[in-house]
Write a protein that holds these residues in place. Structure first.
Motif, PDB file in Angstrom:
ATOM      1  N   MET A 156     -28.322  37.039 -41.425  1.00  0.00           N
ATOM      2  CA  MET A 156     -27.700  35.929 -40.746  1.00  0.00           C
ATOM      3  C   MET A 156     -27.760  34.718 -41.662  1.00  0.00           C
ATOM      4  N   THR A 157     -26.646  34.011 -41.755  1.00  0.00           N
ATOM      5  CA  THR A 157     -26.566  32.822 -42.584  1.00  0.00           C
ATOM      6  C   THR A 157     -26.427  31.600 -41.706  1.00  0.00           C
ATOM      7  N   THR A 158     -27.307  30.625 -41.874  1.00  0.00           N
ATOM      8  CA  THR A 158     -27.186  29.348 -41.179  1.00  0.00           C
ATOM      9  C   THR A 158     -27.309  28.249 -42.207  1.00  0.00           C
ATOM     10  N   MET A 159     -26.760  27.091 -41.882  1.00  0.00           N
ATOM     11  CA  MET A 159     -26.874  25.952 -42.779  1.00  0.00           C
ATOM     12  C   MET A 159     -26.783  24.679 -41.956  1.00  0.00           C
ATOM     13  N   THR A 160     -27.429  23.631 -42.413  1.00  0.00           N
ATOM     14  CA  THR A 160     -27.309  22.334 -41.772  1.00  0.00           C
ATOM     15  C   THR A 160     -26.210  21.577 -42.479  1.00  0.00           C
ATOM     16  N   VAL A 161     -25.280  21.027 -41.705  1.00  0.00           N
ATOM     17  CA  VAL A 161     -24.118  20.367 -42.274  1.00  0.00           C
ATOM     18  C   VAL A 161     -23.848  19.069 -41.537  1.00  0.00           C
ATOM     19  N   LEU A 162     -23.039  18.214 -42.140  1.00  0.00           N
ATOM     20  CA  LEU A 162     -22.588  17.022 -41.445  1.00  0.00           C
ATOM     21  C   LEU A 162     -21.703  17.428 -40.279  1.00  0.00           C
ATOM     22  N   PRO A 163     -21.727  16.674 -39.192  1.00  0.00           N
ATOM     23  CA  PRO A 163     -20.931  17.091 -38.044  1.00  0.00           C
ATOM     24  C   PRO A 163     -19.437  17.021 -38.308  1.00  0.00           C
ATOM     25  N   PRO A 164     -18.682  17.976 -37.773  1.00  0.00           N
ATOM     26  CA  PRO A 164     -17.230  17.898 -37.864  1.00  0.00           C
ATOM     27  C   PRO A 164     -16.724  16.736 -37.013  1.00  0.00           C
ATOM     28  N   PRO A 165     -15.438  16.473 -37.037  1.00  0.00           N
ATOM     29  CA  PRO A 165     -14.892  15.401 -36.195  1.00  0.00           C
ATOM     30  C   PRO A 165     -15.341  15.540 -34.745  1.00  0.00           C
ATOM     31  N   ASP A 166     -15.285  14.450 -34.010  1.00  0.00           N
ATOM     32  CA  ASP A 166     -15.876  14.418 -32.676  1.00  0.00           C
ATOM     33  C   ASP A 166     -15.060  15.120 -31.599  1.00  0.00           C
ATOM     34  N   GLU A 167     -13.887  15.640 -31.895  1.00  0.00           N
ATOM     35  CA  GLU A 167     -13.122  16.337 -30.864  1.00  0.00           C
ATOM     36  C   GLU A 167     -13.419  17.833 -30.895  1.00  0.00           C
ATOM     37  N   GLY A 168     -13.232  18.479 -29.775  1.00  0.00           N
ATOM     38  CA  GLY A 168     -13.376  19.927 -29.716  1.00  0.00           C
ATOM     39  C   GLY A 168     -14.763  20.426 -29.364  1.00  0.00           C
ATOM     40  N   TRP A 169     -15.701  19.553 -29.100  1.00  0.00           N
ATOM     41  CA  TRP A 169     -17.050  19.969 -28.728  1.00  0.00           C
ATOM     42  C   TRP A 169     -17.103  20.271 -27.235  1.00  0.00           C
ATOM     43  N   PHE A 170     -17.923  21.228 -26.844  1.00  0.00           N
ATOM     44  CA  PHE A 170     -18.123  21.494 -25.422  1.00  0.00           C
ATOM     45  C   PHE A 170     -19.550  21.940 -25.192  1.00  0.00           C
ATOM     46  N   LYS A 171     -20.006  21.805 -23.962  1.00  0.00           N
ATOM     47  CA  LYS A 171     -21.348  22.263 -23.606  1.00  0.00           C
ATOM     48  C   LYS A 171     -21.265  23.183 -22.406  1.00  0.00           C
ATOM     49  N   SER A 172     -22.322  23.860 -22.135  1.00  0.00           N
ATOM     50  CA  SER A 172     -22.363  24.859 -21.080  1.00  0.00           C
ATOM     51  C   SER A 172     -22.066  24.246 -19.721  1.00  0.00           C
ATOM     52  N   SER A 173     -21.417  25.021 -18.883  1.00  0.00           N
ATOM     53  CA  SER A 173     -21.201  24.597 -17.504  1.00  0.00           C
ATOM     54  C   SER A 173     -22.517  24.587 -16.724  1.00  0.00           C
ATOM     55  N   PHE A 174     -23.576  25.147 -17.297  1.00  0.00           N
ATOM     56  CA  PHE A 174     -24.893  25.133 -16.674  1.00  0.00           C
ATOM     57  C   PHE A 174     -25.683  23.876 -17.027  1.00  0.00           C
ATOM     58  N   SER A 175     -25.125  23.004 -17.847  1.00  0.00           N
ATOM     59  CA  SER A 175     -25.787  21.759 -18.229  1.00  0.00           C
ATOM     60  C   SER A 175     -26.050  20.921 -16.990  1.00  0.00           C
ATOM     61  N   ASN A 176     -27.240  20.305 -16.919  1.00  0.00           N
ATOM     62  CA  ASN A 176     -27.582  19.529 -15.726  1.00  0.00           C
ATOM     63  C   ASN A 176     -27.272  18.041 -15.863  1.00  0.00           C
ATOM     64  N   ALA A 185     -30.115  16.551 -22.209  1.00  0.00           N
ATOM     65  CA  ALA A 185     -30.974  17.485 -22.944  1.00  0.00           C
ATOM     66  C   ALA A 185     -30.214  18.787 -23.164  1.00  0.00           C
ATOM     67  N   CYS A 186     -29.098  18.692 -23.855  1.00  0.00           N
ATOM     68  CA  CYS A 186     -28.224  19.847 -24.023  1.00  0.00           C
ATOM     69  C   CYS A 186     -27.797  19.965 -25.485  1.00  0.00           C
ATOM     70  N   VAL A 187     -27.176  21.064 -25.768  1.00  0.00           N
ATOM     71  CA  VAL A 187     -26.519  21.224 -27.054  1.00  0.00           C
ATOM     72  C   VAL A 187     -25.033  21.391 -26.805  1.00  0.00           C
ATOM     73  N   GLU A 188     -24.242  21.070 -27.805  1.00  0.00           N
ATOM     74  CA  GLU A 188     -22.799  21.239 -27.741  1.00  0.00           C
ATOM     75  C   GLU A 188     -22.375  22.183 -28.851  1.00  0.00           C
ATOM     76  N   VAL A 189     -21.271  22.867 -28.642  1.00  0.00           N
ATOM     77  CA  VAL A 189     -20.756  23.840 -29.610  1.00  0.00           C
ATOM     78  C   VAL A 189     -19.312  23.493 -29.931  1.00  0.00           C
ATOM     79  N   ARG A 190     -18.943  23.738 -31.181  1.00  0.00           N
ATOM     80  CA  ARG A 190     -17.559  23.561 -31.622  1.00  0.00           C
ATOM     81  C   ARG A 190     -17.236  24.681 -32.595  1.00  0.00           C
ATOM     82  N   PHE A 191     -16.074  25.283 -32.446  1.00  0.00           N
ATOM     83  CA  PHE A 191     -15.640  26.351 -33.344  1.00  0.00           C
ATOM     84  C   PHE A 191     -14.558  25.803 -34.261  1.00  0.00           C
TER      85      PHE A 191
END
Length: 72
Positions: free
Chosen positions: A1-21, A25-31
């Protein structure tokens, strides 16, 4: 598995789980360009972690299987 820390992509297109309260205290994902970026919602301008497809799928399968549950 390859992971790397990178600068964030542009601020559009991020989403978080529908289970977020909604406490922030959540994480967001962008593809983008074959990578899955993950960032902390409390530090959106900070770094993100990028996973290639194989790494992301391995993480999802492990989460689904309970391998990352918090210890009691």
């Amino acid at each position: 598995m390859t992971t790397m820390t990178v600068l964030p992509p542009p601020d559009e297109g991020w989403f978080k789980s529908s289970f977020s309260n909604g406490t922030g205290a959540c994480v967001e994902v962008r593809f983008d360009e074959g990578l899955a970026y993950v960032r902390n919602t409390r530090n959106r301008s900070g770094p993100s972690v990028a996973f290639n497809r194989a790494g992301w799928e391995a993480f999802l399968l492990g989460a689904w299987n309970g391998e990352f549950n918090m210890p009691t």
